[in-house]
Design an enzyme around this catalytic site. Structure first.
Site, short mmCIF file in Angstrom:
data_model
loop_
_atom_site.label_atom_id
_atom_site.label_comp_id
_atom_site.label_asym_id
_atom_site.label_seq_id
_atom_site.Cartn_x
_atom_site.Cartn_y
_atom_site.Cartn_z
N ASP A 123 -20.48 57.52 -20.40
CA ASP A 123 -20.73 56.45 -19.43
C ASP A 123 -19.70 56.57 -18.32
O ASP A 123 -18.55 56.89 -18.56
CB ASP A 123 -20.74 55.07 -20.09
CG ASP A 123 -19.41 54.65 -20.70
OD1 ASP A 123 -18.61 53.99 -20.00
OD2 ASP A 123 -19.19 54.97 -21.88
N GLU A 168 -16.96 42.36 -21.96
CA GLU A 168 -15.64 42.65 -22.53
C GLU A 168 -14.57 41.72 -21.96
O GLU A 168 -13.37 42.02 -22.03
CB GLU A 168 -15.26 44.11 -22.30
CG GLU A 168 -15.36 44.58 -20.86
CD GLU A 168 -15.02 46.07 -20.71
OE1 GLU A 168 -13.86 46.43 -20.99
OE2 GLU A 168 -15.92 46.85 -20.35
#
Length: 200
Positions: free
Chosen positions: A13, A103
């Protein structure tokens, strides 16, 4: 949760932090999929989003895109979903479902399903991934209804099998390091694997 497997598809990613990427080299190294950052919050679009999507596709990689969630409120979640969908619409559909990167422990838990539902409708009902880590899941993702969404799990203890987290007893994608090295990408990059084989 389940352990990693040598037969699982491998991926990366990326965002603008990786700079210019030689996607052909990435593909030739054995990487089969890429999750590419599209947006963050209600107004930021990653400056390398378009280049990364085009480059990864031209190299023959399977492509998915993700949104970094601020999620301070339900109203902000609606704005973030609209911004994400506007940014990606000219490049859709993608090989992999959309993904929500959660997150930030200050996320309003009630805002998470709002983004997921809005984006799911626009992706023909495909369930988005939820990207998160053990700490954020414990703080913000306790809603057991979220277990219907596939988990993209950040867990870097490579010699351990991940314990169950929140409502999840398995991961669909595992981000197993943020210090990976891949030909075609300068510096460190997140490495991932998919639970199974990804094919077109």
């Amino acid at each position: 949760m389940q352990p990693r497997s040598l037969t699982n598809s491998k991926g990366v990613d990326v965002s603008h932090h990786q700079g210019d990427i030689d996607w052909k080299e990435v593909k030739n190294s054995g990487v089969s999929f890429a999750m590419i950052k599209a947006t963050e919050g209600h107004s930021f679009t990653d400056p390398k989003f378009e280049d990364n999507v085009k480059g990864a596709r031209q190299a023959g990689l399977l492509v998915g895109v993700y949104h970094f969630f601020h999620g301070e409120s339900i109203a902000k979640a609606e704005q973030e979903a609209a911004h994400f969908l506007q940014a990606v619409k000219n490049y859709a559909p993608f090989d992999l479902p959309y993904a929500l990167d959660v997150e930030n422990n200050r996320v309003d838990p009630a805002a998470v399903p709002v983004w997921l539902q809005a984006v799911r409708v626009s992706d023909h009902g495909r369930k988005p991934f939820i990207y998160s880590n053990p700490d954020t899941i414990a703080h913000c993702l306790k809603d057991r209804n979220l277990a219907e969404y596939p988990l993209w799990y950040a867990f870097y203890r490579q010699h351990e099998v991940p314990a169950n987290a929140g409502a999840w007893s398995q991961w669909t994608m595992l981000q197993y390091t943020d210090r990976g090295s891949v030909p075609g990408i300068a510096g460190h990059v997140d490495r991932n694997e998919y639970n199974g084989r990804l094919e077109r």
